[in-house]
Design a protein around this motif. Sequence first.
Motif, short mmCIF file in Angstrom:
data_model
loop_
_atom_site.label_atom_id
_atom_site.label_comp_id
_atom_site.label_asym_id
_atom_site.label_seq_id
_atom_site.Cartn_x
_atom_site.Cartn_y
_atom_site.Cartn_z
N LEU A 1 -1.21 -30.18 4.56
CA LEU A 1 -1.42 -31.04 3.38
C LEU A 1 -2.06 -30.19 2.29
CD1 LEU A 1 -2.90 -34.25 5.02
CD2 LEU A 1 -0.58 -33.91 4.20
N PHE A 2 -1.84 -30.57 1.04
CA PHE A 2 -2.45 -29.81 -0.06
C PHE A 2 -3.89 -30.28 -0.25
CE2 PHE A 2 2.15 -30.07 -1.16
CZ PHE A 2 2.43 -28.78 -0.79
N ASP A 3 -4.82 -29.33 -0.09
CA ASP A 3 -6.25 -29.68 -0.13
C ASP A 3 -6.70 -30.25 -1.46
OD1 ASP A 3 -6.52 -28.57 2.40
OD2 ASP A 3 -6.79 -26.56 1.56
N SER A 4 -6.04 -29.81 -2.54
CA SER A 4 -6.53 -30.22 -3.86
C SER A 4 -5.96 -31.58 -4.28
CB SER A 4 -6.16 -29.16 -4.89
OG SER A 4 -4.77 -28.95 -4.85
N LEU A 5 -5.06 -32.14 -3.47
CA LEU A 5 -4.45 -33.42 -3.84
C LEU A 5 -4.96 -34.54 -2.92
CD1 LEU A 5 -0.71 -32.38 -4.37
CD2 LEU A 5 -2.54 -32.42 -6.05
N GLU B 1 -7.29 -18.85 -3.49
CA GLU B 1 -6.71 -20.17 -3.25
C GLU B 1 -5.28 -20.04 -2.71
OE1 GLU B 1 -6.30 -22.58 -6.74
OE2 GLU B 1 -5.84 -24.38 -5.56
N MET C 1 -3.83 -21.16 0.87
CA MET C 1 -2.68 -22.06 1.00
C MET C 1 -1.62 -21.46 1.92
SD MET C 1 -2.00 -23.60 -2.78
CE MET C 1 -0.78 -24.79 -2.24
N GLN D 1 0.80 -24.13 3.66
CA GLN D 1 1.09 -25.02 2.54
C GLN D 1 2.21 -24.48 1.65
OE1 GLN D 1 -2.66 -25.87 0.58
NE2 GLN D 1 -3.58 -26.45 2.52
#
Lengths: 273, 249
Positions: free
Chosen positions: B91-95, A132, A136, A141
């Motif tokens: 962008l944050f994928d988990s949000l 993960e 990111m 990210q």
Amino acid sequence: MPSTATPSLSLVRSVTKLANSCYLRCHSLVSHIGGFIVYSSEIFYHALHKPLRVYETIQQMEFVGYQSMMIISVAAYFTGAVFSLQVGEVISIFDAQSLIGAITCDALANALAPIITGFLVAGRIGSSMTAEIVSMKSKEQIDALKVMGVHPISYLVIPRVFACLFTVPCLTVFFFLFGSIGAFTVSTFVFFVDAGLFLEYAILKVNWDDISLMLGKSLVVGWTVGTLSCYFGLRAKTGNHGIGQATVLSVATTFIMIMILDSLITFIETIIL
Amino acid sequence: MIAFQFKNVSKSFQNLSVLKDLSFRIAKGELSYIIGRSGEGKSVSLRMMVGLLRPDSGEILFEGDDFLQFSSKELTKFRKSVGVLFQHSALFDSLSVFDNIVFPKKEHSQRLWKTDARWLRAEAENILEIIGLKGTMDSMPQDLSVGERHRVALGRALITKPAILFYDEPTTGLDPIYAKKIDELIIQTKEKDPNLTAVVVSHDIHAAMRYGDHIIMLKNGSTYFQGAPDEFQNSTDTYIKQFLGGHWF
Ligand SMILES: Nc1ncnc2c1ncn2[C@@H]1O[C@H](COP(=O)(O)OP(=O)(O)OP(=O)(O)O)[C@@H](O)[C@H]1O
Ligand SMILES: [Mg+2]
């Protein structure tokens, strides 16, 4: 002359290649050790400073704990069962089957539960944490976090490390209980040991020292899984190739570190204390 | 007043020399465009302006101060006052969209209990209205189109009301309609806040000519042109003419 020069030349080439590869490996090892020391000090710094990552840590605890529960209970049950089958076979020669519970529970508490839980969590959760973080990183990210003034260690690493630190001991206790149930099943239904006797000997052998050793080891295991998984994620090269490489490196290193630290703790506990 | 000044900045990656003695300035309150062909080091320069990369040599000044000597505290303070729109949204994928947009606001707030979303809801709604994505508050980034993701990322950059906004190729890869929408948003944001300094890295020379106050053109890792759009338009240089004619691929 060429007939004698060629083999020696190829020998020189292979030696140079070997030396070069040794140098690169040593260099990488030293750089990883240095990097890990800096990284650990950053973890301590951010753990002691605001913001408290309570919500993110709870989220990660749910991920670590809930996702591993099933695999831990199945693995624990069969580990306990198979271990007591093996032990039972040997000790039934001496007609001492009633000790199966004591021996299995002792082995579970002192060695098997923390190590196997660590391996399972590293394989199941640690690898996905590494993947993960690399993903990111590939998608910028982590850079986005930095430019928003948020330290990646604070936002990504602290919740994961603390989640492992809090959850792995619980999972280890879980492993111990399910392993004991596996041993109980075999002892009662295969070797026909009286249930009361099983419990009596198990409780007699496994005392608070064993339980606290188990918990101590599991804390170290939790810390190792959490820190190493994130470390290899943050250090990885980006891209799909990087994800594979980082995950393998992270899991393999975590396994080795768990074994080394476990041996060290056992050594200190038995020889020195 | 000058916001950023690059003085003879050079940067190499392994054997690849990307920036060579790059010098330019970005004035406060202006909309500056950094243009150039792919791989000229535009993103590298932008990453230097937000402290994600350090040059091998040269100087970067921010409001007259040596930016490269900023302590980590000063850098964090600076970063809290800027917004960045990354080339691939980041962008944050988990949000969810809501959590992505309010992320910097939440992080910069001193409140202890940051999960209480009510105090952020109104702000997020306001931002979604501006970027034209009302009703997507609870969607996940992967359910949005590339253009929509770009707009959400822009919303995330806008929510803290930054003093400087950096856009890395905000319109590349978008269809002309989405590209126009993003361009309009960039202009709107600038018009709403005349003090805002905006730096746009782009391939879109026509947007740069139409909206920009200042154009910086990179070639082979150094500044090829720097000046007002009119000067750029009236330049007799063949390379610039090729660029303007779109024959530079
Ligand atoms: N972290 C890095 N490591 C190695 N090389 C890099 C790195 N970042 C950029 N480069 C190289 O530097 C060169 C310039 O990259 P940069 O991203 O700045 O180009 P660009 O002008 O933004 O191009 P584009 O318009 O395609 O986005 C490229 O050749 C790229 O491969
Ligand atoms: Mg770029």
